[in-house]
Design a protein around this motif. Structure first.
Motif, PDB file in Angstrom:
ATOM      1  N   MET A   1      10.008   6.050   4.895  1.00  0.00           N
ATOM      2  CA  MET A   1      10.170   4.617   4.955  1.00  0.00           C
ATOM      3  C   MET A   1       9.748   4.051   3.610  1.00  0.00           C
ATOM      4  SD  MET A   1       8.457   1.863   7.572  1.00  0.00           S
ATOM      5  CE  MET A   1       9.394   2.462   8.937  1.00  0.00           C
ATOM      6  N   SER A   2      10.527   3.140   3.109  1.00  0.00           N
ATOM      7  CA  SER A   2      10.176   2.560   1.819  1.00  0.00           C
ATOM      8  C   SER A   2       8.991   1.618   1.961  1.00  0.00           C
ATOM      9  CB  SER A   2      11.375   1.811   1.236  1.00  0.00           C
ATOM     10  OG  SER A   2      11.568   0.590   1.917  1.00  0.00           O
ATOM     11  N   TRP A   3       8.274   1.438   0.854  1.00  0.00           N
ATOM     12  CA  TRP A   3       7.116   0.543   0.878  1.00  0.00           C
ATOM     13  C   TRP A   3       7.541  -0.887   1.145  1.00  0.00           C
ATOM     14  CZ3 TRP A   3       2.728   2.414   1.929  1.00  0.00           C
ATOM     15  CH2 TRP A   3       2.400   3.693   1.521  1.00  0.00           C
ATOM     16  N   VAL A   4       8.748  -1.269   0.693  1.00  0.00           N
ATOM     17  CA  VAL A   4       9.230  -2.624   0.925  1.00  0.00           C
ATOM     18  C   VAL A   4       9.391  -2.858   2.421  1.00  0.00           C
ATOM     19  CG1 VAL A   4      11.140  -4.217   0.537  1.00  0.00           C
ATOM     20  CG2 VAL A   4      10.360  -2.762  -1.336  1.00  0.00           C
ATOM     21  N   SER A   5       9.992  -1.909   3.131  1.00  0.00           N
ATOM     22  CA  SER A   5      10.170  -2.024   4.582  1.00  0.00           C
ATOM     23  C   SER A   5       8.830  -2.054   5.286  1.00  0.00           C
ATOM     24  CB  SER A   5      10.996  -0.849   5.114  1.00  0.00           C
ATOM     25  OG  SER A   5      12.276  -0.858   4.554  1.00  0.00           O
ATOM     26  N   LEU A   6       7.905  -1.207   4.870  1.00  0.00           N
ATOM     27  CA  LEU A   6       6.587  -1.151   5.486  1.00  0.00           C
ATOM     28  C   LEU A   6       5.847  -2.476   5.285  1.00  0.00           C
ATOM     29  CD1 LEU A   6       4.506   0.454   7.011  1.00  0.00           C
ATOM     30  CD2 LEU A   6       3.765   1.451   4.856  1.00  0.00           C
ATOM     31  N   GLU A   7       5.965  -3.049   4.107  1.00  0.00           N
ATOM     32  CA  GLU A   7       5.331  -4.341   3.848  1.00  0.00           C
ATOM     33  C   GLU A   7       5.913  -5.429   4.740  1.00  0.00           C
ATOM     34  OE1 GLU A   7       5.335  -5.350  -0.293  1.00  0.00           O
ATOM     35  OE2 GLU A   7       4.415  -3.457  -0.848  1.00  0.00           O
ATOM     36  N   LYS A   8       7.224  -5.404   4.930  1.00  0.00           N
ATOM     37  CA  LYS A   8       7.869  -6.396   5.807  1.00  0.00           C
ATOM     38  C   LYS A   8       7.408  -6.227   7.253  1.00  0.00           C
ATOM     39  CE  LYS A   8      12.096  -7.083   3.149  1.00  0.00           C
ATOM     40  NZ  LYS A   8      13.554  -6.907   3.140  1.00  0.00           N
ATOM     41  N   ILE A   9       7.317  -4.994   7.702  1.00  0.00           N
ATOM     42  CA  ILE A   9       6.850  -4.722   9.064  1.00  0.00           C
ATOM     43  C   ILE A   9       5.409  -5.192   9.228  1.00  0.00           C
ATOM     44  CG2 ILE A   9       6.230  -2.888  10.694  1.00  0.00           C
ATOM     45  CD1 ILE A   9       8.676  -1.336   9.563  1.00  0.00           C
ATOM     46  N   TYR A  25      -0.282  -1.814  12.194  1.00  0.00           N
ATOM     47  CA  TYR A  25       0.352  -0.560  11.790  1.00  0.00           C
ATOM     48  C   TYR A  25      -0.668   0.566  11.796  1.00  0.00           C
ATOM     49  CZ  TYR A  25       3.022   2.844   9.143  1.00  0.00           C
ATOM     50  OH  TYR A  25       3.661   3.991   8.763  1.00  0.00           O
ATOM     51  N   LYS A  26      -1.864   0.300  11.265  1.00  0.00           N
ATOM     52  CA  LYS A  26      -2.920   1.317  11.245  1.00  0.00           C
ATOM     53  C   LYS A  26      -3.286   1.729  12.667  1.00  0.00           C
ATOM     54  CE  LYS A  26      -7.561   2.301   9.485  1.00  0.00           C
ATOM     55  NZ  LYS A  26      -7.727   3.331  10.453  1.00  0.00           N
ATOM     56  N   LYS A  27      -3.385   0.763  13.575  1.00  0.00           N
ATOM     57  CA  LYS A  27      -3.711   1.074  14.974  1.00  0.00           C
ATOM     58  C   LYS A  27      -2.611   1.935  15.593  1.00  0.00           C
ATOM     59  CE  LYS A  27      -4.998  -1.048  19.339  1.00  0.00           C
ATOM     60  NZ  LYS A  27      -5.268  -2.268  20.068  1.00  0.00           N
ATOM     61  N   TYR A  28      -1.351   1.604  15.280  1.00  0.00           N
ATOM     62  CA  TYR A  28      -0.216   2.387  15.781  1.00  0.00           C
ATOM     63  C   TYR A  28      -0.291   3.818  15.262  1.00  0.00           C
ATOM     64  CZ  TYR A  28       4.577   4.167  15.877  1.00  0.00           C
ATOM     65  OH  TYR A  28       5.671   4.957  16.046  1.00  0.00           O
ATOM     66  N   VAL A  29      -0.501   3.976  13.968  1.00  0.00           N
ATOM     67  CA  VAL A  29      -0.545   5.312  13.366  1.00  0.00           C
ATOM     68  C   VAL A  29      -1.743   6.099  13.889  1.00  0.00           C
ATOM     69  CG1 VAL A  29      -0.840   6.566  11.191  1.00  0.00           C
ATOM     70  CG2 VAL A  29       0.771   4.679  11.331  1.00  0.00           C
ATOM     71  N   ASP A  30      -2.868   5.436  14.099  1.00  0.00           N
ATOM     72  CA  ASP A  30      -4.045   6.121  14.636  1.00  0.00           C
ATOM     73  C   ASP A  30      -3.789   6.674  16.036  1.00  0.00           C
ATOM     74  OD1 ASP A  30      -5.476   5.635  12.340  1.00  0.00           O
ATOM     75  OD2 ASP A  30      -6.622   3.954  13.168  1.00  0.00           O
ATOM     76  N   GLY A  31      -2.835   6.103  16.753  1.00  0.00           N
ATOM     77  CA  GLY A  31      -2.505   6.568  18.092  1.00  0.00           C
ATOM     78  C   GLY A  31      -1.535   7.738  18.128  1.00  0.00           C
ATOM     79  N   ILE A  32      -1.060   8.162  16.966  1.00  0.00           N
ATOM     80  CA  ILE A  32      -0.123   9.281  16.880  1.00  0.00           C
ATOM     81  C   ILE A  32      -0.917  10.556  16.636  1.00  0.00           C
ATOM     82  CG2 ILE A  32       1.811  10.259  15.594  1.00  0.00           C
ATOM     83  CD1 ILE A  32       2.625   7.390  14.900  1.00  0.00           C
ATOM     84  N   ALA A  33      -0.649  11.585  17.423  1.00  0.00           N
ATOM     85  CA  ALA A  33      -1.415  12.835  17.329  1.00  0.00           C
ATOM     86  C   ALA A  33      -1.402  13.438  15.925  1.00  0.00           C
ATOM     87  CB  ALA A  33      -0.881  13.849  18.339  1.00  0.00           C
ATOM     88  N   LEU A  34      -0.279  13.364  15.232  1.00  0.00           N
ATOM     89  CA  LEU A  34      -0.204  13.942  13.891  1.00  0.00           C
ATOM     90  C   LEU A  34      -0.751  13.009  12.821  1.00  0.00           C
ATOM     91  CD1 LEU A  34       3.214  15.815  13.954  1.00  0.00           C
ATOM     92  CD2 LEU A  34       0.924  16.701  14.347  1.00  0.00           C
ATOM     93  N   GLY A  35      -1.100  11.780  13.181  1.00  0.00           N
ATOM     94  CA  GLY A  35      -1.770  10.867  12.269  1.00  0.00           C
ATOM     95  C   GLY A  35      -0.908  10.207  11.217  1.00  0.00           C
TER      96      GLY A  35
END
Length: 72
Positions: A1-9, A25-35
């Motif tokens: 994912m591009s940084w521009v898209s991530l910033e928009k999200i 976003y950090k909370k979402y990623v923390d909930g993923i087993a692979l991190g």
């Protein structure tokens, strides 16, 4: 994912939830087993596998490419 898209999200999620930019976003990623969040390359790897000879005996499956999100 591009940084521009991530910033928009991140910006949009902050607007919706009232949280600081990046917090949801950090909370979402923390909930993923692979991190980490998935990338287009993660999906492309499965597509490549399915299009190749190694998957010729695979039938009726619904693979998940979510890094373990459903297992949190």
């Amino acid at each position: 994912m591009s940084w521009v898209s991530l910033e928009k999200i991140n910006k949009r999620m902050a607007e919706i939830t009232g949280a600081e930019v990046g917090a949801t976003y950090k909370k979402y990623v923390d909930g993923i087993a692979l991190g980490r969040a998935q990338t287009p390359e993660d999906v492309a790897g499965l597509v490549s596998y399915l299009a190749g000879p190694d998957s010729d005996y695979m039938t009726g499956q619904a693979p998940l490419i979510d890094g373990g999100l459903v297992y949190r």
